[in-house]
Scaffold this motif. Structure first.
Motif, PDB file in Angstrom:
ATOM      1  N   ILE A  87       1.061  -1.226  -0.223  1.00 18.63           N
ATOM      2  CA  ILE A  87      -0.378  -0.413  -0.045  1.00 18.63           C
ATOM      3  C   ILE A  87       1.380   1.274   0.042  1.00 18.63           C
ATOM      4  CG2 ILE A  87      -0.209  -0.224   2.274  1.00 18.63           C
ATOM      5  CD1 ILE A  87      -3.006   1.015   1.718  1.00 18.63           C
ATOM      6  N   CYS A  88       0.277   1.883  -0.985  1.00 25.38           N
ATOM      7  CA  CYS A  88       0.998   3.350  -1.537  1.00 25.38           C
ATOM      8  C   CYS A  88       1.012   4.452   0.567  1.00 25.38           C
ATOM      9  CB  CYS A  88       0.293   4.289  -2.392  1.00 25.38           C
ATOM     10  SG  CYS A  88       1.747   5.566  -2.403  1.00 25.38           S
ATOM     11  N   MET A  89       1.846   4.597   1.105  1.00 28.55           N
ATOM     12  CA  MET A  89       1.682   6.531   1.742  1.00 28.55           C
ATOM     13  C   MET A  89       2.373   7.296   1.796  1.00 28.55           C
ATOM     14  SD  MET A  89      -0.293   3.742   4.192  1.00 28.55           S
ATOM     15  CE  MET A  89      -0.210   4.968   5.665  1.00 28.55           C
ATOM     16  N   GLY A  90       3.122   6.699   0.495  1.00 28.88           N
ATOM     17  CA  GLY A  90       3.037   8.877   0.010  1.00 28.88           C
ATOM     18  C   GLY A  90       2.061   9.925   0.013  1.00 28.88           C
ATOM     19  N   THR A  91       2.136  11.537  -0.233  1.00 27.55           N
ATOM     20  CA  THR A  91       1.744  12.265   0.472  1.00 27.55           C
ATOM     21  C   THR A  91       0.618  11.907  -0.021  1.00 27.55           C
ATOM     22  OG1 THR A  91       3.749  13.034   0.663  1.00 27.55           O
ATOM     23  CG2 THR A  91       1.022  14.720   0.310  1.00 27.55           C
ATOM     24  N   ALA A  92       0.363  12.127  -1.400  1.00 21.69           N
ATOM     25  CA  ALA A  92      -1.335  11.648  -2.145  1.00 21.69           C
ATOM     26  C   ALA A  92      -2.252  10.719  -1.656  1.00 21.69           C
ATOM     27  CB  ALA A  92      -0.781  12.159  -4.224  1.00 21.69           C
ATOM     28  N   THR A 123       1.358 -11.253   1.675  1.00 22.78           N
ATOM     29  CA  THR A 123       2.790 -10.412   3.481  1.00 22.78           C
ATOM     30  C   THR A 123       1.652  -8.887   2.445  1.00 22.78           C
ATOM     31  OG1 THR A 123       4.191 -11.740   2.317  1.00 22.78           O
ATOM     32  CG2 THR A 123       5.091  -9.346   2.837  1.00 22.78           C
ATOM     33  N   LEU A 124       1.757  -8.102   3.289  1.00 20.22           N
ATOM     34  CA  LEU A 124       1.713  -6.554   3.720  1.00 20.22           C
ATOM     35  C   LEU A 124       2.989  -6.011   3.700  1.00 20.22           C
ATOM     36  CD1 LEU A 124      -0.667  -4.467   3.593  1.00 20.22           C
ATOM     37  CD2 LEU A 124      -0.747  -4.845   6.622  1.00 20.22           C
ATOM     38  N   GLU A 125       2.637  -4.981   3.195  1.00 22.60           N
ATOM     39  CA  GLU A 125       4.002  -4.286   2.771  1.00 22.60           C
ATOM     40  C   GLU A 125       3.221  -3.201   2.461  1.00 22.60           C
ATOM     41  OE1 GLU A 125       6.948  -5.291  -0.297  1.00 22.60           O
ATOM     42  OE2 GLU A 125       7.262  -6.573   1.056  1.00 22.60           O
ATOM     43  N   ALA A 126       4.195  -1.716   3.234  1.00 28.04           N
ATOM     44  CA  ALA A 126       4.227  -0.056   3.072  1.00 28.04           C
ATOM     45  C   ALA A 126       5.542   0.483   2.360  1.00 28.04           C
ATOM     46  CB  ALA A 126       3.712   0.673   3.535  1.00 28.04           C
ATOM     47  N   CYS A 127       4.913   1.702   1.430  1.00 31.58           N
ATOM     48  CA  CYS A 127       5.800   1.932   0.465  1.00 31.58           C
ATOM     49  C   CYS A 127       5.082   3.576   0.446  1.00 31.58           C
ATOM     50  CB  CYS A 127       6.092   1.564  -1.201  1.00 31.58           C
ATOM     51  SG  CYS A 127       4.417   1.665  -2.567  1.00 31.58           S
ATOM     52  N   ARG A 128       6.503   4.077   0.486  1.00 30.47           N
ATOM     53  CA  ARG A 128       6.417   5.347   0.428  1.00 30.47           C
ATOM     54  C   ARG A 128       5.417   6.052  -1.451  1.00 30.47           C
ATOM     55  NH1 ARG A 128       5.178   6.417   4.209  1.00 30.47           N
ATOM     56  NH2 ARG A 128       6.666   5.385   5.896  1.00 30.47           N
ATOM     57  N   CYS A 129       5.710   5.791  -1.909  1.00 30.87           N
ATOM     58  CA  CYS A 129       5.148   6.157  -3.790  1.00 30.87           C
ATOM     59  C   CYS A 129       5.074   4.399  -4.698  1.00 30.87           C
ATOM     60  CB  CYS A 129       5.858   6.733  -4.279  1.00 30.87           C
ATOM     61  SG  CYS A 129       5.132   7.308  -5.669  1.00 30.87           S
ATOM     62  N   LEU A 130       4.125   4.481  -5.085  1.00 34.86           N
ATOM     63  CA  LEU A 130       3.843   3.740  -6.410  1.00 34.86           C
ATOM     64  C   LEU A 130       4.092   4.417  -7.523  1.00 34.86           C
ATOM     65  CD1 LEU A 130       0.692   1.138  -4.840  1.00 34.86           C
ATOM     66  CD2 LEU A 130       3.657   0.997  -5.966  1.00 34.86           C
ATOM     67  N   GLY A 131       3.685   6.055  -7.630  1.00 35.13           N
ATOM     68  CA  GLY A 131       3.757   6.114  -8.858  1.00 35.13           C
ATOM     69  C   GLY A 131       2.383   6.600 -10.059  1.00 35.13           C
ATOM     70  N   ALA A 132       1.238   6.125  -8.964  1.00 35.21           N
ATOM     71  CA  ALA A 132       0.146   6.506  -9.417  1.00 35.21           C
ATOM     72  C   ALA A 132      -0.698   7.188  -8.957  1.00 35.21           C
ATOM     73  CB  ALA A 132      -0.462   4.591  -9.682  1.00 35.21           C
ATOM     74  N   CYS A 133      -0.286   8.752  -7.903  1.00 33.53           N
ATOM     75  CA  CYS A 133      -0.816   9.326  -7.306  1.00 33.53           C
ATOM     76  C   CYS A 133      -2.509  10.089  -8.133  1.00 33.53           C
ATOM     77  CB  CYS A 133       0.163  10.587  -7.547  1.00 33.53           C
ATOM     78  SG  CYS A 133       1.601  10.336  -6.551  1.00 33.53           S
ATOM     79  N   GLN A 144      -0.194  -5.966  -9.249  1.00 31.49           N
ATOM     80  CA  GLN A 144      -1.344  -5.689  -9.720  1.00 31.49           C
ATOM     81  C   GLN A 144      -1.596  -4.096  -9.357  1.00 31.49           C
ATOM     82  OE1 GLN A 144      -4.556  -8.202 -10.361  1.00 31.49           O
ATOM     83  NE2 GLN A 144      -5.840  -6.748 -11.323  1.00 31.49           N
ATOM     84  N   VAL A 145      -2.161  -3.349 -10.113  1.00 30.12           N
ATOM     85  CA  VAL A 145      -2.598  -2.008  -9.747  1.00 30.12           C
ATOM     86  C   VAL A 145      -4.066  -1.889  -9.060  1.00 30.12           C
ATOM     87  CG1 VAL A 145      -2.563   0.248  -9.381  1.00 30.12           C
ATOM     88  CG2 VAL A 145      -0.961  -0.808 -10.443  1.00 30.12           C
ATOM     89  N   HIS A 146      -4.298  -1.464  -7.986  1.00 29.41           N
ATOM     90  CA  HIS A 146      -5.759  -0.853  -7.584  1.00 29.41           C
ATOM     91  C   HIS A 146      -5.573   0.254  -6.531  1.00 29.41           C
ATOM     92  CE1 HIS A 146      -7.055  -5.525  -7.469  1.00 29.41           C
ATOM     93  NE2 HIS A 146      -5.908  -5.341  -7.349  1.00 29.41           N
ATOM     94  N   GLY A 147      -6.726   1.283  -7.676  1.00 28.64           N
ATOM     95  CA  GLY A 147      -7.234   2.940  -6.853  1.00 28.64           C
ATOM     96  C   GLY A 147      -8.044   3.013  -6.898  1.00 28.64           C
ATOM     97  N   ARG A 148      -8.544   4.301  -6.327  1.00 26.92           N
ATOM     98  CA  ARG A 148      -9.939   5.110  -6.360  1.00 26.92           C
ATOM     99  C   ARG A 148      -9.640   4.538  -4.638  1.00 26.92           C
ATOM    100  NH1 ARG A 148      -9.342   6.781 -11.731  1.00 26.92           N
ATOM    101  NH2 ARG A 148      -8.389   8.030 -12.186  1.00 26.92           N
TER     102      ARG A 148
END
Length: 170
Positions: A87-92, A123-133, A144-148
């Motif tokens: 899961i992306c935990m970046g700012t956006a 497995t659960l991980e957090a990252c800073r940015c996936l580049g799909a803001c 596989q990307v899941h958004g919104r």
């Protein structure tokens, strides 16, 4: 054939593949990172004994191998689940609700960040940015990307993984 002979053969085959990978990259500048990527592809992570083998065959200190593995988040020292959720935990993503989604994932899977479910499935991980803001908040399941997303989407994502497994088993 008994299971011990089978697992020994598998271990020997993996060992031979590691030797082949090292040999293929040995004379390339910056060979360690491509070697680690390929070897992790074989094992799913980088076991200690494999790190030692790489260090010995490349004639470099084990501390250098370990330093590269722990510096780059792509590399893992522990086996990961069949489904790797990041899961992306970046700012956006954070501003648009990644926190409650992460909480729901932890609750649903009954694991924390960096952990794998007891059954070895997730497995659960957090990252800073996936580049799909533009799709924030975003997570990936094995790439596989899941958004919104909202926290209510978590159950469906997990169920889809489980139903994929059921379809494959039939």
């Amino acid at each position: 054939m008994n299971t011990n002979a089978s697992s020994c053969m598998e271990t020997k085959e993996r060992d031979n593949l590691v030797t082949e990978i090292i040999g293929r990259h040995m004379n390339s500048k910056g060979a360690l990172i491509p070697i680690l990527h390929e070897v992790q592809g074989i094992y799913g992570y980088l076991p200690n004994e494999v790190q030692v083998k790489i260090a010995k065959e490349m004639n470099i200190p084990i501390s250098e191998v370990f330093g590269v593995i722990t510096f780059y988040s792509h590399f893992s020292l522990k086996p990961k689940g069949r489904y790797n959720i990041s899961i992306c935990m970046g700012t956006a993503c954070y501003v648009k609700g990644a926190g409650p989604i992460l909480d729901r994932l932890k609750e649903t899977l009954n694991i924390g960040i960096g952990e794998t479910t007891e059954d070895g499935e997730f497995t659960l991980e957090a990252c800073r940015c996936l580049g799909a803001c533009g799709l924030a908040p975003v997570l990936t399941v094995s790439g596989q990307v899941h958004g919104r997303l909202t926290k209510d989407d978590v159950a469906g994502i997990i169920d889809n993984c489980k139903s994929d497994d059921r379809r494959i088993a039939q």
